[in-house]
Motif scaffolding. Structure first.
Motif, PDB file in Angstrom:
ATOM      1  N   GLU A  15       0.856  -1.186   0.000  1.00  0.00           N
ATOM      2  CA  GLU A  15       0.000   0.000   0.000  1.00  0.00           C
ATOM      3  C   GLU A  15       0.893   1.238   0.000  1.00  0.00           C
ATOM      4  O   GLU A  15       1.955   1.252   0.615  1.00  0.00           O
ATOM      5  N   SER A  16       0.427   2.279  -0.696  1.00  0.00           N
ATOM      6  CA  SER A  16       1.251   3.472  -0.733  1.00  0.00           C
ATOM      7  C   SER A  16       1.057   4.267   0.551  1.00  0.00           C
ATOM      8  O   SER A  16      -0.011   4.289   1.130  1.00  0.00           O
ATOM      9  N   ALA A  17       2.122   4.916   0.962  1.00  0.00           N
ATOM     10  CA  ALA A  17       2.059   5.774   2.148  1.00  0.00           C
ATOM     11  C   ALA A  17       1.784   7.200   1.702  1.00  0.00           C
ATOM     12  O   ALA A  17       2.275   7.649   0.687  1.00  0.00           O
ATOM     13  N   ASP A  18       0.977   7.911   2.497  1.00  0.00           N
ATOM     14  CA  ASP A  18       0.699   9.296   2.168  1.00  0.00           C
ATOM     15  C   ASP A  18       1.726  10.250   2.774  1.00  0.00           C
ATOM     16  O   ASP A  18       1.633  11.454   2.613  1.00  0.00           O
ATOM     17  N   GLY A  19       2.695   9.699   3.498  1.00  0.00           N
ATOM     18  CA  GLY A  19       3.741  10.537   4.061  1.00  0.00           C
ATOM     19  C   GLY A  19       4.615  11.125   2.976  1.00  0.00           C
ATOM     20  O   GLY A  19       4.665  10.635   1.854  1.00  0.00           O
ATOM     21  N   ALA A  20       5.363  12.158   3.308  1.00  0.00           N
ATOM     22  CA  ALA A  20       6.159  12.876   2.315  1.00  0.00           C
ATOM     23  C   ALA A  20       7.461  12.117   2.035  1.00  0.00           C
ATOM     24  O   ALA A  20       8.523  12.481   2.516  1.00  0.00           O
ATOM     25  N   VAL A  21       7.351  11.027   1.295  1.00  0.00           N
ATOM     26  CA  VAL A  21       8.511  10.223   0.926  1.00  0.00           C
ATOM     27  C   VAL A  21       9.012  10.711  -0.424  1.00  0.00           C
ATOM     28  O   VAL A  21       8.344  10.561  -1.440  1.00  0.00           O
ATOM     29  N   GLU A  22      10.172  11.305  -0.431  1.00  0.00           N
ATOM     30  CA  GLU A  22      10.736  11.815  -1.672  1.00  0.00           C
ATOM     31  C   GLU A  22      11.535  10.717  -2.377  1.00  0.00           C
ATOM     32  O   GLU A  22      12.289   9.984  -1.747  1.00  0.00           O
ATOM     33  N   LEU A  23      11.348  10.603  -3.674  1.00  0.00           N
ATOM     34  CA  LEU A  23      12.134   9.692  -4.493  1.00  0.00           C
ATOM     35  C   LEU A  23      12.990  10.495  -5.454  1.00  0.00           C
ATOM     36  O   LEU A  23      12.557  11.538  -5.969  1.00  0.00           O
ATOM     37  N   THR A 138      22.252   4.531 -24.923  1.00  0.00           N
ATOM     38  CA  THR A 138      21.827   3.644 -23.842  1.00  0.00           C
ATOM     39  C   THR A 138      22.079   4.371 -22.529  1.00  0.00           C
ATOM     40  O   THR A 138      23.184   4.877 -22.284  1.00  0.00           O
ATOM     41  N   TRP A 139      21.047   4.430 -21.674  1.00  0.00           N
ATOM     42  CA  TRP A 139      21.120   5.155 -20.422  1.00  0.00           C
ATOM     43  C   TRP A 139      20.876   4.220 -19.250  1.00  0.00           C
ATOM     44  O   TRP A 139      20.083   3.288 -19.334  1.00  0.00           O
ATOM     45  N   LEU A 140      21.555   4.516 -18.148  1.00  0.00           N
ATOM     46  CA  LEU A 140      21.332   3.817 -16.894  1.00  0.00           C
ATOM     47  C   LEU A 140      20.710   4.810 -15.909  1.00  0.00           C
ATOM     48  O   LEU A 140      21.232   5.910 -15.709  1.00  0.00           O
ATOM     49  N   THR A 141      19.588   4.421 -15.294  1.00  0.00           N
ATOM     50  CA  THR A 141      18.898   5.263 -14.320  1.00  0.00           C
ATOM     51  C   THR A 141      18.737   4.506 -13.016  1.00  0.00           C
ATOM     52  O   THR A 141      18.363   3.326 -13.018  1.00  0.00           O
ATOM     53  N   ALA A 142      19.047   5.167 -11.889  1.00  0.00           N
ATOM     54  CA  ALA A 142      18.860   4.582 -10.558  1.00  0.00           C
ATOM     55  C   ALA A 142      17.880   5.453  -9.777  1.00  0.00           C
ATOM     56  O   ALA A 142      17.915   6.682  -9.858  1.00  0.00           O
ATOM     57  N   VAL A 143      16.990   4.799  -9.021  1.00  0.00           N
ATOM     58  CA  VAL A 143      15.998   5.495  -8.209  1.00  0.00           C
ATOM     59  C   VAL A 143      16.198   5.112  -6.754  1.00  0.00           C
ATOM     60  O   VAL A 143      16.379   3.926  -6.425  1.00  0.00           O
ATOM     61  N   GLY A 144      16.194   6.086  -5.863  1.00  0.00           N
ATOM     62  CA  GLY A 144      16.323   5.838  -4.433  1.00  0.00           C
ATOM     63  C   GLY A 144      15.490   6.824  -3.643  1.00  0.00           C
ATOM     64  O   GLY A 144      14.882   7.745  -4.206  1.00  0.00           O
ATOM     65  N   SER A 145      15.480   6.635  -2.343  1.00  0.00           N
ATOM     66  CA  SER A 145      14.693   7.540  -1.492  1.00  0.00           C
ATOM     67  C   SER A 145      15.462   8.812  -1.144  1.00  0.00           C
ATOM     68  O   SER A 145      14.888   9.763  -0.629  1.00  0.00           O
ATOM     69  N   ARG A 146      16.768   8.821  -1.418  1.00  0.00           N
ATOM     70  CA  ARG A 146      17.596  10.009  -1.192  1.00  0.00           C
ATOM     71  C   ARG A 146      18.562  10.149  -2.357  1.00  0.00           C
ATOM     72  O   ARG A 146      18.863   9.172  -3.055  1.00  0.00           O
ATOM     73  N   ALA A 147      19.092  11.338  -2.532  1.00  0.00           N
ATOM     74  CA  ALA A 147      20.012  11.573  -3.637  1.00  0.00           C
ATOM     75  C   ALA A 147      21.263  10.719  -3.508  1.00  0.00           C
ATOM     76  O   ALA A 147      21.734  10.135  -4.498  1.00  0.00           O
ATOM     77  N   ASP A 148      21.821  10.614  -2.282  1.00  0.00           N
ATOM     78  CA  ASP A 148      23.051   9.841  -2.145  1.00  0.00           C
ATOM     79  C   ASP A 148      22.799   8.353  -2.407  1.00  0.00           C
ATOM     80  O   ASP A 148      23.665   7.654  -2.950  1.00  0.00           O
TER      81      ASP A 148
END
Length: 447
Positions: A15-23, A138-148
């Motif tokens: 379930e998705s959280a409504d909290g302010a989770v930045e990606l 060709t591109w590589l993309t990474a997704v995380g909860s913080r920039a680092d």
């Protein structure tokens, strides 16, 4: 720096959280590598998508997951996606933007039981790692909860993929030990005759009946390698692979576009009516001319064209139905009619997907009576077979294929699916032969 937008389930949550989770997503040029190497191993969610125009997406892991069931599943996926993408900041080229990749089940009441364990009635993933290949880059993309976190993931996977060979070792087909059918020829004849009675009574104009074929293999299947073989044999088809962290792998090489949306432009097509390929160009043309002149084929195809026109019309400022042509594949030829539209107002691709699914090419006319007949007649769960599979982005653009020429794979078993449209003058024997022809694309690559 782009700001992308969608509502979502984070990092594998249901379930998705409504909290302010930045990606946060970060991208960089990958150079020449074997992108399919990202699919090695079975521990994580793995996604692959390729279209005939040259776009290839290969993803691993779950940054955000969206799932839904019930009659409002399209709306719920769209709502989840809007919230998730609203919290995602993308630093990189537009071509490498994060996308949600996945699909829907054929029936909205689908339950994820074997062989469809792990496949909800609607399920999409924004991968933690996404490789995007276009015609020239060709591109590589990474997704995380913080920039680092995103930057660290990007560097680790860039080093890992860059160290690999530019080509993936070819795998031998697993071999076929035997096959088992869900439907015997006698049962198929009974099903078709039941449908013909309903058509004669005025309850139906057309319904698509399907069969499942269980294939026992001589050894484990390498699904990415099998998909690569299908891509070589059918370069003008789509290719997809969906493997969750639980359950088996759904894959296929469908010929039919459900919808492509870029801005306010939509492209779709009617693909219905099929004959075999010939041994020579002259034999090809003989089959095609028979199909063009046959009233049954033209009636079946016309029902699909008319239904798509009616389904798109409420969304369109203008709509164009192109001339009928022939779609030639390695083992089969189809009647094809391209259809284009300019949308009226701002629309999400999932709105168009919902309006078009199922087309009469995989369901029937009228839709409700066809769905009821399919449930009554077919002794197996279609799952995601003949349903929409594809991707969408933060702008609501995307592309979906109809998940035909497909199967569900475990280590040493593949369940294949194929079907055919039944109209007033259908012959059960001819329809049986046509369904067997549609099993061939994947079955040939397993042997």
């Amino acid at each position: 720096m782009d700001r992308s937008s969608g509502e979502g389930r984070l990092a594998g949550e249901t379930e998705s959280a409504d909290g302010a989770v930045e990606l946060v997503s970060r991208s960089r040029d990958l150079g020449s590598v074997s992108v399919s190497s990202i699919l090695d191993g079975n521990a994580d969610s793995r996604i692959q998508w390729a279209d005939p125009d040259g776009l290839e997406l290969v993803g691993r892991g779950v940054a955000v997951r969206f799932t839904a069931d019930g009659t409002d599943r399209f709306d719920r996926i769209r709502s989840q996606a809007s919230r998730a993408f609203d919290r995602l900041t993308h630093d990189g080229p537009a071509a490498a933007r994060p996308r949600a990749i996945g699909g829907f089940s054929f029936h909205d009441g689908h339950e994820p039981a074997a062989p469809w364990a792990g496949f909800d009635a609607a399920s999409f993933v924004v991968p933690q790692i996404l490789v995007t290949r276009t015609d020239d880059r060709t591109w590589l993309t990474a997704v995380g909860s913080r920039a680092d976190e995103a930057e660290d993931r990007l560097e680790r996977w860039h080093d890992r993929l860059s160290a690999l060979s530019t080509t993936r070792p070819s795998a031998s087909p697993p071999g076929v030990a035997g096959t088992r059918r869900t439907t015997s020829p006698a049962e198929w004849t009974d099903q078709v005759e039941t449908v013909l009675k309903r058509i004669a009574a005025g309850r139906l104009a057309k319904v698509v009946l399907a069969q499942a074929l269980w294939v026992d293999l001589e050894g484990p299947i390498d699904v990415p390698a099998t998909l690569e073989l299908l891509g070589r044999q059918y370069p003008n088809c789509y290719r997809f692979l969906v493997a969750h962290d639980v359950g088996d792998t759904f894959f296929g090489a469908p010929p039919e576009r459900l919808v492509s949306k870029r801005g306010d432009r939509v492209e779709t097509e009617a693909l219905a009516g099929s004959v075999p390929r010939g041994e020579t160009p002259a034999e090809d043309e003989t089959h095609v001319e028979r199909m063009r002149a046959d009233a049954k084929f033209q009636h079946e195809h016309g029902l699909v064209v008319d239904a798509i026109r009616e389904q798109l019309a409420p969304f369109a400022r203008d709509l164009t139905v192109r001339e009928q042509t022939i779609r030639r594949l390695a083992t089969i030829q189809h009647l094809q009619t391209p259809i284009e539209a300019t949308l009226e107002g701002d629309r999400h691709v999932l709105e168009i997907v919902e309006a078009l699914h199922p087309t009469p090419a995989v369901g029937g006319v009228p839709p409700d009576a066809a769905w009821e007949t399919i449930r009554d007649a077919e002794p197996f769960d279609r799952g995601w077979y003949a349903a929409p599979v594809g991707w969408f982005d933060a702008d609501g653009d995307g592309e979906f294929a109809v998940a035909l020429r497909s199967g569900v794979a475990s280590d040493e078993t593949v369940t294949l699916f194929a079907g055919n449209g039944i109209v007033a003058d259908s012959d059960p024997g001819d329809e049986w032969d046509e369904v067997q022809l549609k099993f061939r694309p994947i079955l040939d690559e397993l042997q």
